[in-house]
Design a protein around this motif. Structure first.
Motif, mmCIF file in Angstrom:
data_model
loop_
_atom_site.group_PDB
_atom_site.id
_atom_site.type_symbol
_atom_site.label_atom_id
_atom_site.label_comp_id
_atom_site.label_asym_id
_atom_site.label_seq_id
_atom_site.Cartn_x
_atom_site.Cartn_y
_atom_site.Cartn_z
ATOM 1 N N GLY A 93 -57.387 6.647 36.771
ATOM 2 C CA GLY A 93 -57.163 7.497 38.131
ATOM 3 C C GLY A 93 -55.680 6.276 38.707
ATOM 4 N N ASN A 94 -55.737 5.535 39.063
ATOM 5 C CA ASN A 94 -55.066 4.322 39.383
ATOM 6 C C ASN A 94 -53.427 4.208 39.067
ATOM 7 N N GLY A 95 -52.804 5.109 38.161
ATOM 8 C CA GLY A 95 -51.277 5.000 37.322
ATOM 9 C C GLY A 95 -50.531 3.897 36.682
ATOM 10 N N LEU A 96 -51.914 3.261 36.234
ATOM 11 C CA LEU A 96 -51.583 1.777 35.939
ATOM 12 C C LEU A 96 -49.978 1.977 34.909
ATOM 13 N N GLY A 97 -50.440 2.341 34.155
ATOM 14 C CA GLY A 97 -48.856 2.706 33.322
ATOM 15 C C GLY A 97 -48.885 1.910 32.360
ATOM 16 N N ASP A 98 -47.923 1.996 31.324
ATOM 17 C CA ASP A 98 -47.787 0.770 30.126
ATOM 18 C C ASP A 98 -47.592 -1.073 31.118
ATOM 19 N N ARG A 99 -46.760 -0.612 32.159
ATOM 20 C CA ARG A 99 -46.953 -2.259 32.293
ATOM 21 C C ARG A 99 -48.253 -2.938 33.230
ATOM 22 N N GLY A 100 -49.481 -1.742 34.130
ATOM 23 C CA GLY A 100 -50.031 -2.606 34.401
ATOM 24 C C GLY A 100 -51.351 -3.025 33.129
ATOM 25 N N LEU A 101 -51.143 -1.861 32.439
ATOM 26 C CA LEU A 101 -52.486 -2.551 31.499
ATOM 27 C C LEU A 101 -51.886 -3.777 30.567
ATOM 28 N N ALA A 102 -50.503 -3.561 30.027
ATOM 29 C CA ALA A 102 -49.672 -5.186 29.455
ATOM 30 C C ALA A 102 -49.996 -5.950 30.592
ATOM 31 N N SER A 103 -50.241 -5.825 31.959
ATOM 32 C CA SER A 103 -50.670 -6.725 32.926
ATOM 33 C C SER A 103 -51.985 -7.490 32.715
ATOM 34 N N LEU A 104 -52.569 -6.214 32.281
ATOM 35 C CA LEU A 104 -54.485 -6.849 32.045
ATOM 36 C C LEU A 104 -54.453 -7.135 30.711
ATOM 37 N N ALA A 105 -54.045 -6.949 29.494
ATOM 38 C CA ALA A 105 -54.038 -7.279 28.344
ATOM 39 C C ALA A 105 -53.508 -8.750 28.181
ATOM 40 N N ALA A 106 -52.752 -8.894 29.321
ATOM 41 C CA ALA A 106 -52.511 -10.420 28.465
ATOM 42 C C ALA A 106 -53.963 -11.390 29.857
ATOM 43 N N SER A 107 -53.735 -10.726 30.160
ATOM 44 C CA SER A 107 -55.373 -11.646 31.440
ATOM 45 C C SER A 107 -56.182 -12.633 30.481
ATOM 46 N N ALA A 108 -56.438 -14.513 30.519
ATOM 47 C CA ALA A 108 -57.412 -14.979 30.618
ATOM 48 C C ALA A 108 -58.528 -14.895 30.748
ATOM 49 N N HIS A 109 -58.913 -13.253 32.103
ATOM 50 C CA HIS A 109 -59.594 -12.967 32.759
ATOM 51 C C HIS A 109 -60.903 -11.895 32.517
ATOM 52 N N THR A 110 -60.811 -11.531 31.133
ATOM 53 C CA THR A 110 -61.415 -10.585 30.344
ATOM 54 C C THR A 110 -62.174 -10.828 29.311
ATOM 55 N N ARG A 111 -62.702 -12.110 29.487
ATOM 56 C CA ARG A 111 -63.102 -12.030 28.644
ATOM 57 C C ARG A 111 -64.745 -11.551 28.329
ATOM 58 N N GLY A 112 -65.365 -11.110 30.089
ATOM 59 C CA GLY A 112 -66.308 -10.659 29.752
ATOM 60 C C GLY A 112 -66.621 -9.111 29.452
ATOM 61 N N LEU A 113 -65.374 -8.163 29.579
ATOM 62 C CA LEU A 113 -65.345 -6.912 29.617
ATOM 63 C C LEU A 113 -65.907 -6.466 28.054
ATOM 64 N N VAL A 114 -66.758 -5.351 28.398
ATOM 65 C CA VAL A 114 -67.279 -5.114 27.251
ATOM 66 C C VAL A 114 -67.055 -3.292 27.643
#
Length: 324
Positions: A215-236
């Motif tokens: 619901g925050n309108g991340l779009g492709d760019r926002g998701l790409a930022s998250l996917a490139a993060s080095a800090h998402t290793r905890g996400l289940v």
């Protein structure tokens, strides 16, 4: 009826421990007078669960009920869908039976920033779960929660539909005080593309296991930022419902840098097509992903995605807009 004849009710049902109150049949309002009449009933002392949900309950009525000397612990209250404000929060936190509470659920009330600040200042240090969805909480309330020394054991926080914005999101995720936080619901909180990029760069994001950014309108760019993060290793678990995501974003996710623990991906109501589905099916970066929800996207050829994820939810493809 309870206010008038609770003694007779307990004779008929001596083991009664849970009561759900509905709207009064005659005048339709659970007002202060009725609350005070209920508060006077000694039979309240035997109750362990009271449901007061969706009554349009206001501060006068609720604080009047909480003034009862007969409300004893342990006692659970369902307060969802009312009109409770900061005065009700103050009264609730002052009630003796809340001292041991591990969960507070005030879904869809009106506590605002002042109510959030009261929780931050006075909540039980045993609190593990806090649900404040739809409560008109903004950045100030989020910052109060983020800096609270009493919420060090809080594991799950739900601020969905509260306009906390980038500032509030970053304060919560980066908070050194919320050291036990693992689950965070941030659906439609006003997170921007810049905010997502800053969130992806926040080292404390690594402690989060369940994250809802829908619901925050991340779009492709926002998701790409998250996917490139080095800090998402905890996400289940990651929920991206209604995030304006297309194939480019989901392809970036399929090649994510640090999502090896991800087991649940919810991406309903987006614009993901066959290319995105194929990218997920072929991904080697998501070895634990098994629970996949891609309902109401634009996937027309589902053989590959179903071969990899046989129980994926793919209902409603290409009917997203008509449905809405």
């Amino acid at each position: 009826m309870f206010a008038a004849a609770a003694d007779r009710l307990l004779v008929l049902a001596p083991l009664l421990r849970a009561v759900s109150f509905g709207r009064p049949l005659r005048d339709g309002e659970f007002d202060g007078a009725l609350a005070r009449a209920l508060a006077a009933r000694p039979e309240l002392a035997v109750l362990r669960q009271i449901r007061l949900a969706h009554l349009d309950l206001k501060d006068e009525a609720f604080t009047g009920l909480l003034a009862s000397p007969h409300l004893l612990g342990p006692l659970a209250l369902d307060l969802a869908g009312n009109a409770l404000g900061p005065a009700s929060v103050a009264a609730l936190l002052a009630a003796p039976f809340t001292a041991e509470w591990e969960a507070i659920d005030l879904w869809k009330n009106r506590i605002g920033d002042d109510g959030a600040a009261l929780i931050a200042a006075s909540a039980s240090p045993r609190l593990r779960t806090l649900r404040l969805t739809y409560n008109r909480i903004g950045p100030r309330g989020a910052l109060a929660l983020a800096s609270s020394p009493r919420l060090g054991d809080l594991e799950a926080l739900d601020l969905a539909h509260d306009p906390i914005g980038d500032r509030g999101v970053l304060a919560i995720v980066g908070s050194p005080a919320l050291r036990a936080l693992r689950s965070l619901e941030l659906y439609e909180v006003g997170l921007t593309l810049e905010g997502v990029a800053r969130l992806a760069a926040e080292p404390s994001l690594a402690r989060i296991e369940s994250l809802n950014l829908g619901g925050n309108g991340l779009g492709d760019r926002g998701l790409a930022s998250l996917a490139a993060s080095a800090h998402t290793r905890g996400l289940v678990r990651l929920d991206l419902e209604c995030s304006s995501i297309g194939d480019a974003g989901i392809e970036a996710l399929a090649q994510a840098r640090d999502l090896g623990r991800l087991e649940v991906l919810e991406a309903r109501h987006n614009r993901i097509g066959d290319a995105g589905a194929r990218a997920l099916a072929a991904s080697t970066r998501l070895p634990r992903l098994q629970d996949l929800d891609l309902a109401y996207n634009d996937i027309m050829h589902d053989c590959e995605i179903l071969a990899r994820f046989p129980y994926a939810n793919l209902v409603g493809q290409s009917v997203r807009e008509p449905l809405r």
